[in-house]
Design a protein around this motif. Structure first.
Motif, mmCIF file in Angstrom:
data_model
loop_
_atom_site.group_PDB
_atom_site.id
_atom_site.type_symbol
_atom_site.label_atom_id
_atom_site.label_comp_id
_atom_site.label_asym_id
_atom_site.label_seq_id
_atom_site.Cartn_x
_atom_site.Cartn_y
_atom_site.Cartn_z
ATOM 1 N N GLN A 25 0.852 -1.198 0.000
ATOM 2 C CA GLN A 25 0.000 0.000 0.000
ATOM 3 C C GLN A 25 0.885 1.245 0.000
ATOM 4 N N ASP A 26 0.417 2.266 -0.705
ATOM 5 C CA ASP A 26 1.207 3.488 -0.842
ATOM 6 C C ASP A 26 0.525 4.684 -0.179
ATOM 7 N N MET A 27 -0.334 4.408 0.806
ATOM 8 C CA MET A 27 -1.076 5.465 1.480
ATOM 9 C C MET A 27 -0.506 5.781 2.860
ATOM 10 N N ASN A 28 0.605 5.155 3.188
ATOM 11 C CA ASN A 28 1.256 5.375 4.488
ATOM 12 C C ASN A 28 0.363 4.976 5.666
ATOM 13 N N HIS A 29 -0.484 3.982 5.432
ATOM 14 C CA HIS A 29 -1.359 3.517 6.491
ATOM 15 C C HIS A 29 -0.611 2.665 7.505
ATOM 16 N N GLU A 30 -1.001 2.831 8.758
ATOM 17 C CA GLU A 30 -0.386 2.022 9.807
ATOM 18 C C GLU A 30 -0.982 0.614 9.866
ATOM 19 N N TYR A 31 -2.298 0.528 9.646
ATOM 20 C CA TYR A 31 -3.002 -0.729 9.841
ATOM 21 C C TYR A 31 -3.137 -1.492 8.520
ATOM 22 N N MET A 32 -2.861 -2.781 8.588
ATOM 23 C CA MET A 32 -3.043 -3.636 7.422
ATOM 24 C C MET A 32 -3.686 -4.946 7.862
ATOM 25 N N TYR A 33 -4.424 -5.554 6.938
ATOM 26 C CA TYR A 33 -5.240 -6.719 7.266
ATOM 27 C C TYR A 33 -5.179 -7.733 6.124
ATOM 28 N N TRP A 34 -5.357 -8.991 6.492
ATOM 29 C CA TRP A 34 -5.586 -10.037 5.511
ATOM 30 C C TRP A 34 -6.917 -10.711 5.836
ATOM 31 N N TYR A 35 -7.771 -10.820 4.804
ATOM 32 C CA TYR A 35 -9.061 -11.469 4.924
ATOM 33 C C TYR A 35 -9.145 -12.608 3.915
ATOM 34 N N ARG A 36 -10.048 -13.528 4.199
ATOM 35 C CA ARG A 36 -10.463 -14.495 3.203
ATOM 36 C C ARG A 36 -11.961 -14.360 2.995
ATOM 37 N N GLN A 37 -12.367 -14.594 1.758
ATOM 38 C CA GLN A 37 -13.783 -14.482 1.410
ATOM 39 C C GLN A 37 -14.220 -15.776 0.754
ATOM 40 N N ASP A 38 -15.197 -16.420 1.343
ATOM 41 C CA ASP A 38 -15.741 -17.665 0.827
ATOM 42 C C ASP A 38 -17.194 -17.445 0.434
ATOM 43 N N PRO A 39 -17.684 -18.214 -0.542
ATOM 44 C CA PRO A 39 -19.058 -18.008 -1.041
ATOM 45 C C PRO A 39 -20.086 -18.013 0.082
ATOM 46 N N GLY A 40 -20.958 -17.011 0.061
ATOM 47 C CA GLY A 40 -22.033 -16.950 1.032
ATOM 48 C C GLY A 40 -21.620 -16.501 2.418
ATOM 49 N N MET A 41 -20.361 -16.154 2.557
ATOM 50 C CA MET A 41 -19.877 -15.725 3.872
ATOM 51 C C MET A 41 -19.267 -14.338 3.766
ATOM 52 N N GLY A 42 -19.283 -13.658 4.851
ATOM 53 C CA GLY A 42 -18.638 -12.356 4.884
ATOM 54 C C GLY A 42 -17.133 -12.495 4.937
ATOM 55 N N LEU A 43 -16.452 -11.404 4.850
ATOM 56 C CA LEU A 43 -15.002 -11.403 4.981
ATOM 57 C C LEU A 43 -14.606 -11.832 6.387
ATOM 58 N N ARG A 44 -13.628 -12.698 6.454
ATOM 59 C CA ARG A 44 -13.142 -13.153 7.753
ATOM 60 C C ARG A 44 -11.680 -12.771 7.910
ATOM 61 N N LEU A 45 -11.373 -12.197 9.049
ATOM 62 C CA LEU A 45 -10.036 -11.677 9.300
ATOM 63 C C LEU A 45 -9.073 -12.807 9.663
ATOM 64 N N ILE A 46 -7.962 -12.857 8.940
ATOM 65 C CA ILE A 46 -6.962 -13.900 9.188
ATOM 66 C C ILE A 46 -5.912 -13.390 10.176
ATOM 67 N N HIS A 47 -5.236 -12.340 9.783
ATOM 68 C CA HIS A 47 -4.241 -11.675 10.619
ATOM 69 C C HIS A 47 -4.298 -10.173 10.330
ATOM 70 N N TYR A 48 -3.754 -9.407 11.242
ATOM 71 C CA TYR A 48 -3.676 -7.977 11.008
ATOM 72 C C TYR A 48 -2.391 -7.426 11.635
ATOM 73 N N SER A 49 -2.110 -6.164 11.287
ATOM 74 C CA SER A 49 -0.905 -5.508 11.794
ATOM 75 C C SER A 49 -1.246 -4.061 12.114
ATOM 76 N N VAL A 50 -0.749 -3.591 13.243
ATOM 77 C CA VAL A 50 -1.031 -2.205 13.646
ATOM 78 C C VAL A 50 0.162 -1.297 13.413
ATOM 79 N N GLY A 51 1.171 -1.841 12.766
ATOM 80 C CA GLY A 51 2.337 -1.022 12.435
ATOM 81 C C GLY A 51 3.495 -1.907 12.024
#
Lengths: 112, 112
Positions: A25-51
């Motif tokens: 990402q080139d927006m200088n954001h501190e927070y980043m996330y990884w999600y998985r998306q499966d049919p019929g389900m919402g996004l589910r958070l795998i891991h995240y980072s606060v910096g």
């Protein structure tokens, strides 16, 4: 301003193989996330980072590892792929925890 | 438990009509709510957000309404266009925490 980019866009793995998904990402954001998306389900958070240098487990972390060595990059690793990890993976970033997230275009992963 | 759900999985509207997509949430501690649009093959895109100190917020052709009494969120799209056809997700966030909970999504079809 590219926003959030992900590589690769598509990947097919055999059971037991490993791979790394790259998010940038080139927006200088501190927070980043990884999600998985499966049919019929919402996004589910795998891991995240606060910096840079930090990572934390999300809702479905098993079978995945992450690293945030540089502020702009967030890597998602699969050490031994399983068919249950067939999914579309999205990376996202945000300015702070109470702000909207910007998503990448996704990586479609198939594990056979 | 925490949950964000959508009352209707699909919604079909005539071009030019107004669309209303509904969402229920159960975590009374949530104080930030977001609507995302996801077109086929793309990542979710931020549409509009609202914080819990507001009841209504308007954007360009979109309005979000928040009813904290019944824990209900809605997205109104005025003069729906074919380009509005997509899946719409509501999401809730407690700004004291790191987790954003996404609903499963409502697919909006716009008939020409």
């Amino acid at each position: 301003n590219a926003g959030v980019t992900q590589t690769p866009k598509f990947r097919v793995l055999k059971t037991g193989q490993s791979m790394t998904l790259l998010c940038a990402q080139d927006m200088n954001h501190e927070y980043m996330y990884w999600y998985r998306q499966d049919p019929g389900m919402g996004l589910r958070l795998i891991h995240y980072s606060v910096g840079e240098g930090t990572t934390a487990k999300g809702e479905v972390p098993d079978g995945y590892n992450v690293s945030r060595l540089k502020k702009q990059n967030f890597l998602l690793g699969l050490e031994s792929a399983a068919p249950s990890q067939t999914s579309v993976y999205f990376c996202a970033s945000s300015y702070d925890r109470g702000y909207e997230q910007y998503f990448g275009p996704g990586t479609r992963l198939t594990v056979t | 438990g925490e949950s964000v759900g959508l009352h209707l999985p699909t919604l079909s509207v005539q071009e030019g009509d107004n669309s209303i997509i509904n969402c229920a949430y159960s975590n009374s501690a949530s104080d930030y709510f977001i609507w995302y649009k996801q077109e086929s093959g793309k990542g979710p895109q931020f549409i509009i957000d609202i914080r819990s100190n507001m009841d209504k917020r308007q954007g360009q052709r979109v309005t979000v309404l928040l009813n904290k009494t019944v824990k209900h969120l809605s997205l109104q799209i005025a003069a729906t266009q074919p380009g509005d056809s997509a899946v719409y997700f509501c999401a809730e966030n407690h700004t004291g925490g790191f987790k954003t909970i996404f609903g499963a999504g409502t697919r909006l079809f716009v008939k020409a």
